[in-house]
Design an enzyme around this catalytic site. Structure first.
Site, PDB file in Angstrom:
ATOM      1  CB  THR A 434     -21.172  -1.126   1.938  1.00 32.31           C
ATOM      2  OG1 THR A 434     -22.459  -0.888   3.336  1.00 32.31           O
ATOM      3  CG2 THR A 434     -19.821  -0.802   2.131  1.00 32.31           C
ATOM      4  CG  HIS A 486      -1.513   1.144  -1.539  1.00 35.65           C
ATOM      5  ND1 HIS A 486      -1.192   1.028  -3.108  1.00 35.65           N
ATOM      6  CD2 HIS A 486      -1.376   2.737  -1.772  1.00 35.65           C
ATOM      7  CE1 HIS A 486      -0.448   1.393  -4.041  1.00 35.65           C
ATOM      8  NE2 HIS A 486      -0.706   2.423  -3.302  1.00 35.65           N
TER       9      HIS A 486
END
Length: 515
Positions: A434, A486
């Site tokens: 983006t 994560h």
């Protein structure tokens, strides 16, 4: 053999619904795709249509009952299965009335009538919203001319005219929810505006087939009609906020809470008893508009990403001098050779493709308790439109040339702004890029695009003083941000992935030499 009438398949976020209204009674004859019953959920009212023509032989759930997804609501038998002589008379009367109506319309219209239906939605789309009617009742149109736009949570679908003619009746107004292949309008082939206008006959109290009911000058939605009956309200005292003054469920609920719509309601308190409103100088306009389906889906997915992923963001900065010099040197030659401008996104897509090959965890996705490693690079590129942010996907970017990337992005941007992107072009993807820099963003934290596990954020190129070989130089710098899940990606791999992109961009020859 009886045909089962089942409740629609509810979206994942909807557990159950209630039967809002039956439009047919046992013994009534029904046509295929004719509205039979409405199911009201906590979000929308879903229409259930007849799967086959015949007679409604059995109703298994009553109005107000709670039903589950795909629960059997009733059964349809053969056309003469129930009702006997009385049903035959009703059917005969209905046929005579229909014949008279068609005979009356035939001389003026001069053509066959067609049902204009919504497109067949893909499996991942449950319903759509009638965004815009481009033609009015009676307006002459040509074959394949766009009549209406149906907005889903992913794309805008066009509904075109089946032949030359005119719309005789609109059954789904702008803003209404429609299911796959639902009847939107009645179209008369070869009709003129004067002819179709003559077919419309006002009624003091009538059911138009779409589920709305007209009482006096008020038009009530099905869910609103049910609430009015339950609370014994005077519809003339309820202000409708829907299309054309249509009274919605929310309007009735407000009237119930305020207690102003009771048939024998006491007159309102004198103005002197009301609390004085604060005085403001000048106009203070407000505008309330419904959130589009695309915006609702974007909001839902962004919240879902933050709630379900262990999202972290790591930052770095890249010296864009080498890429800018290369672009300035070859931009004219590149445009002549490929008929497209040489931008920055092509370099970032190629750099990301190379980095994804080196760090397969970043190119993976999570499916429940499984990790899916992708042996290809499909990179989504976020494109901003007036309707919201969409992410079309470039397939197999590892094998694409920079010119192919730039052409693909230009094409995606144009079609996204025109609402012409297909659903299949926005599905899949193993990684997303983006670019907030085109709007002036200096730094941001991009949000993951599930089920992907990482997203790269580009930003504005800003000249800053940098230490280069022991000296201070002004260099064109860009901050890069990598948000990652994560649960899947360790911090070490995320940092090294971003460093790899930085090195490839600061020395573009690495992209050619594969080092």
């Amino acid at each position: 053999m009886a045909t089962e009438i089942k409740a629609p398949t509810f979206p994942e976020s909807v557990a159950e619904g209630s039967v809002a209204a039956w439009h047919k009674k046992p013994g009534d004859s029904v046509e295929r795709d004719e509205l039979i019953v409405e199911i009201e959920t906590d979000k929308v009212v879903l229409e259930v249509v007849a799967p086959e023509a015949g007679t409604l032989s059995e109703v298994l759930v009553e109005e107000g009952d709670i039903v589950q997804s795909e629960q059997v609501l009733g059964r349809i038998g053969a056309g003469s299965a129930k009702g006997g002589e009385q049903q035959s008379e009703k059917a005969s009367e209905k046929a005579d009335a229909k014949a008279k109506s068609e005979a009356k319309a035939a001389p003026a219209a001069g053509g066959q009538k067609h049902e204009v239906k919504a497109p067949t939605f893909p499996e991942s789309i449950q319903e759509g919203t009638v965004a815009t009617w481009h033609k009015k009742v009676g307006e002459t149109v040509k074959r394949d001319e766009v009549l209406a736009d149906i907005e889903t949570d992913k794309v805008v679908l066009e509904v075109v005219a089946p032949a030359d003619g005119a719309i005789a009746e609109i059954k789904a107004e702008e803003g209404s929810q429609v299911a796959s292949e639902a009847v939107l309008a009645i179209f008369t082939e070869g009709a003129s505006g004067a002819a179709t206008a003559a077919d419309e006959t006002p009624a003091a109290s009538a059911d138009d087939g779409s589920g709305d009911e007209k009482i006096g000058d008020k038009i009530l939605a099905p869910a609103a009609r049910k609430l009015v009956a339950e609370h014994d309200l005077d519809v003339n005292k309820i202000e409708g906020t829907g299309k054309g003054g249509r009274i919605l469920k929310e309007d009735v609920q407000r009237a119930v809470q305020a207690g102003t719509a009771k048939k024998n309601a006491a007159p309102a308190a004198a103005p002197k008893q009301a609390a004085a409103a604060p005085a403001f100088e000048g106009e203070r306009p407000e505008k309330r508009v419904p959130m589009s389906r695309l915006r609702q889906t974007i909001a839902k997915r962004l919240v879902q990403a933050q709630q379900t992923a262990a999202m972290l963001t790591t930052y770095n900065e890249v010296d864009m001098g080498a890429v800018m010099d290369l672009r300035a040197q070859y931009k004219d030659t590149f445009q002549k050779a490929h008929d497209v401008k040489l931008g920055f996104m092509g370099f970032f897509v190629k750099a990301a493709s190379e980095a994804l090959k080196r760090f397969p965890d970043v190119n993976a996705s999570i499916d429940g308790t499984d990790i899916v490693y992708h042996g290809y690079q499909d990179i989504g590129v976020a494109v901003s439109t007036d309707r919201g942010l969409v992410v079309p996907v470039l397939r197999d970017t590892d094998s694409m040339k920079i010119a192919d990337v730039e052409k693909g992005i230009v094409d995606f941007g144009k079609r996204a702004r025109d609402g012409k992107l297909g659903i299949e072009e926005m599905q899949g993807g193993t990684f997303t890029i983006t670019n907030g820099g085109i709007f002036g963003s200096l730094m941001s934290t991009p949000i993951l695009n599930p089920p992907q596990t990482a997203i790269l954020g580009m930003h504005k190129i800003q000249e800053r003083p940098m230490a280069v070989n022991g000296k201070v130089e002004i260099r064109p710098m860009m901050y890069l941000a990598l948000s990652y899940d994560h649960r899947m990606i360790d911090g070490k791999d995320a940092v090294q992935f971003l460093v790899t992109i930085k090195e490839l961009l600061e020395d573009p020859a690495r992209l050619l030499l594969d080092i």
